[in-house]
Motif scaffolding. Sequence first.
Motif, PDB file in Angstrom:
ATOM      1  N   UNK A  74       0.828  -1.210   0.000  1.00 37.53           N
ATOM      2  CA  UNK A  74       0.000   0.000   0.000  1.00 37.53           C
ATOM      3  C   UNK A  74       0.863   1.261   0.000  1.00 37.53           C
ATOM      4  N   UNK A  75       0.457   2.223  -0.808  1.00 35.91           N
ATOM      5  CA  UNK A  75       1.068   3.550  -0.812  1.00 35.91           C
ATOM      6  C   UNK A  75       0.012   4.516  -0.285  1.00 35.91           C
ATOM      7  N   UNK A  76       0.336   5.180   0.801  1.00 34.55           N
ATOM      8  CA  UNK A  76      -0.649   6.009   1.503  1.00 34.55           C
ATOM      9  C   UNK A  76      -0.117   7.440   1.607  1.00 34.55           C
ATOM     10  N   UNK A  77      -0.962   8.446   1.497  1.00 35.29           N
ATOM     11  CA  UNK A  77      -0.512   9.838   1.584  1.00 35.29           C
ATOM     12  C   UNK A  77      -0.249  10.321   3.005  1.00 35.29           C
ATOM     13  N   UNK A  78      -0.512   9.485   4.015  1.00 40.07           N
ATOM     14  CA  UNK A  78      -0.474   9.964   5.403  1.00 40.07           C
ATOM     15  C   UNK A  78       0.885  10.526   5.812  1.00 40.07           C
ATOM     16  N   UNK A  79       1.984   9.869   5.427  1.00 34.50           N
ATOM     17  CA  UNK A  79       3.305  10.350   5.836  1.00 34.50           C
ATOM     18  C   UNK A  79       3.575  11.727   5.247  1.00 34.50           C
ATOM     19  N   UNK A  80       3.248  11.921   3.983  1.00 33.16           N
ATOM     20  CA  UNK A  80       3.437  13.225   3.375  1.00 33.16           C
ATOM     21  C   UNK A  80       2.622  14.302   4.072  1.00 33.16           C
ATOM     22  N   UNK A  81       1.421  13.946   4.518  1.00 30.61           N
ATOM     23  CA  UNK A  81       0.576  14.914   5.226  1.00 30.61           C
ATOM     24  C   UNK A  81       1.185  15.287   6.570  1.00 30.61           C
ATOM     25  N   UNK A  82       1.774  14.319   7.261  1.00 26.78           N
ATOM     26  CA  UNK A  82       2.421  14.599   8.540  1.00 26.78           C
ATOM     27  C   UNK A  82       3.647  15.483   8.344  1.00 26.78           C
ATOM     28  N   UNK A  83       4.424  15.179   7.312  1.00 27.88           N
ATOM     29  CA  UNK A  83       5.676  15.908   7.074  1.00 27.88           C
ATOM     30  C   UNK A  83       5.463  17.249   6.393  1.00 27.88           C
ATOM     31  N   UNK A  84       4.346  17.386   5.699  1.00 31.24           N
ATOM     32  CA  UNK A  84       4.115  18.607   4.930  1.00 31.24           C
ATOM     33  C   UNK A  84       4.935  18.668   3.665  1.00 31.24           C
ATOM     34  N   UNK A  85       5.364  17.504   3.183  1.00 30.32           N
ATOM     35  CA  UNK A  85       6.147  17.413   1.947  1.00 30.32           C
ATOM     36  C   UNK A  85       6.067  15.984   1.448  1.00 30.32           C
ATOM     37  N   UNK A  86       6.516  15.768   0.225  1.00 35.75           N
ATOM     38  CA  UNK A  86       6.520  14.424  -0.328  1.00 35.75           C
ATOM     39  C   UNK A  86       7.616  13.594   0.343  1.00 35.75           C
ATOM     40  N   UNK A  87       7.304  12.377   0.742  1.00 34.43           N
ATOM     41  CA  UNK A  87       8.331  11.519   1.334  1.00 34.43           C
ATOM     42  C   UNK A  87       9.461  11.216   0.351  1.00 34.43           C
ATOM     43  N   UNK A  88      10.589  10.840   0.896  1.00 33.32           N
ATOM     44  CA  UNK A  88      11.778  10.555   0.103  1.00 33.32           C
ATOM     45  C   UNK A  88      11.562   9.315  -0.766  1.00 33.32           C
ATOM     46  N   UNK A  89      11.931   9.418  -2.021  1.00 34.20           N
ATOM     47  CA  UNK A  89      11.806   8.288  -2.942  1.00 34.20           C
ATOM     48  C   UNK A  89      12.919   7.274  -2.679  1.00 34.20           C
ATOM     49  N   UNK A  90      12.622   5.999  -2.965  1.00 35.94           N
ATOM     50  CA  UNK A  90      13.639   4.964  -2.787  1.00 35.94           C
ATOM     51  C   UNK A  90      14.883   5.266  -3.614  1.00 35.94           C
ATOM     52  N   UNK A  91      14.688   5.786  -4.814  1.00 37.62           N
ATOM     53  CA  UNK A  91      15.824   6.119  -5.680  1.00 37.62           C
ATOM     54  C   UNK A  91      16.810   7.009  -4.947  1.00 37.62           C
ATOM     55  N   UNK A  92      16.299   7.983  -4.190  1.00 34.63           N
ATOM     56  CA  UNK A  92      17.174   8.911  -3.491  1.00 34.63           C
ATOM     57  C   UNK A  92      17.891   8.241  -2.313  1.00 34.63           C
ATOM     58  N   UNK A  93      17.191   7.315  -1.643  1.00 34.19           N
ATOM     59  CA  UNK A  93      17.834   6.568  -0.561  1.00 34.19           C
ATOM     60  C   UNK A  93      18.987   5.740  -1.101  1.00 34.19           C
ATOM     61  N   UNK A  94      18.738   5.027  -2.218  1.00 39.31           N
ATOM     62  CA  UNK A  94      19.782   4.191  -2.793  1.00 39.31           C
ATOM     63  C   UNK A  94      20.929   5.042  -3.324  1.00 39.31           C
ATOM     64  N   UNK A  95      20.606   6.143  -3.970  1.00 41.69           N
ATOM     65  CA  UNK A  95      21.656   7.024  -4.509  1.00 41.69           C
ATOM     66  C   UNK A  95      22.573   7.520  -3.391  1.00 41.69           C
ATOM     67  N   UNK A  96      21.998   7.837  -2.245  1.00 41.85           N
ATOM     68  CA  UNK A  96      22.813   8.327  -1.130  1.00 41.85           C
ATOM     69  C   UNK A  96      23.773   7.260  -0.640  1.00 41.85           C
ATOM     70  N   UNK A  97      23.370   5.997  -0.677  1.00 43.18           N
ATOM     71  CA  UNK A  97      24.242   4.918  -0.219  1.00 43.18           C
ATOM     72  C   UNK A  97      25.357   4.641  -1.229  1.00 43.18           C
ATOM     73  N   UNK A  98      25.120   4.964  -2.481  1.00 44.96           N
ATOM     74  CA  UNK A  98      26.112   4.707  -3.523  1.00 44.96           C
ATOM     75  C   UNK A  98      27.112   5.839  -3.665  1.00 44.96           C
ATOM     76  N   UNK A  99      26.830   6.985  -3.021  1.00 46.67           N
ATOM     77  CA  UNK A  99      27.729   8.130  -3.113  1.00 46.67           C
ATOM     78  C   UNK A  99      28.957   7.896  -2.241  1.00 46.67           C
ATOM     79  N   UNK A 100      30.148   7.997  -2.801  1.00 46.34           N
ATOM     80  CA  UNK A 100      31.371   7.763  -2.017  1.00 46.34           C
ATOM     81  C   UNK A 100      31.490   8.722  -0.847  1.00 46.34           C
TER      82      UNK A 100
END
Length: 282
Positions: free
Chosen positions: A256-282
Motif C-alpha cells: 500500500x502507498x498512503x498519503x499519510x506520511x506526506x501529510x504529517x511531514x508537509x512534503x513528499x516523502x523521500x523516494x527509494x531512488x534517493x535513498x539508494x543514490x545516497x548509499x552509492x555516493x562515495x
Amino acid sequence: MIIVTGATGQLGRLVVEHLLTRVPAERIGVSVRETGKAEDLADRGVRVRQGDFDDPGSLAYAFEGVARVLIVSGPADAAPHRTAIEAAAAAGAKRIVYTSHMGANPASPFLPMPAHAETERDLSASGVPFTALRNGFYAATIVQVIGQGLRDGEIVAPADGPVSWTAHADLAEAAAVALAEEGGLDGITPPLTGPEALDLTDIAAIASELTGREITRVTVPDDEWITGVVSRGVPEGQARFLLGMYEASRQGEFAEVCPALGEVLGRKPTAFRDVLAATLTP
C-alpha cells in the motif's frame, strides 16, 4: 519530559535530532542500554539514563518524570514491548508512541508482523492514550539485502512483491511530530509509507541507472535460496526468518502507498531512488 528509547539506534537517534529542533533539550530524555554511546546527547543537555526492556527496574528509573515516551520496537517478540508499555504506564506517561509497522498482522508469515499486532493490542489495553506509528518498510533494509547483488551484478532472491520502501529519516521526523504533539496523531495511524511501491525488478532497474552497470534480477525457488544463503554462512533460522519477508511481500502486505506520511511531514516523502543514490555516493 519526552523520553525516547533506543536513542543510540538508527531510528531513535534521528528522532532525538528532530526533537531537538522542536523542544528544549532539557525536556528530552533518552533510555539506552549503554549510556556511553549517548554522551554527545548528554553534552547537548539531553537527560541520559540506562534502560533495558528486559529489566523493568531500569525502565522505572529511565522513565521517571515521563509525559510522552517513544517505544522503538525491537526484535520479533512482543514481550519486551509489553514490559516497556507497563513501565511507561506506571511512570505516569500521558501518551505512548510506538513504532509499529504497516504490515502488522497476526497471520503474517513475517514474524515481526504478528508481534507488532500483539503490541498494538497491548497498547489498546493499557489505558494510556497511544499512537502506533504504522511505519512503512525501511528502505535501508532492502539496500542492505541487495548489497552483494549490487556488487555482483545480480540480485538473487525468492519471488517477491511490491513494497513501499520508506526512508528512516522521514519516519523519524514523523515520530518527532507525534511526540511533540504537533500532528494530531492518535491511535493506530494509516500506513506511513514512501511515495511508490517497488519490487526487486524495479529496484534492479533503478540500481542499473544509478550505477551505470546492468543489475539483473534473478528469481530462485524458496528452498534453493535458503540452501544458497546457508551455504554462505547464514544460520538457517535467520534465512527462514528473512524468507518470511518475501512471502509476506508476495501476499501484498507491504504494497500500500498512503498519503499519510506526506501529510504529517508537509512534503513528499523521500523516494527509494534517493535513498539508494545516497548509499552509492562515495
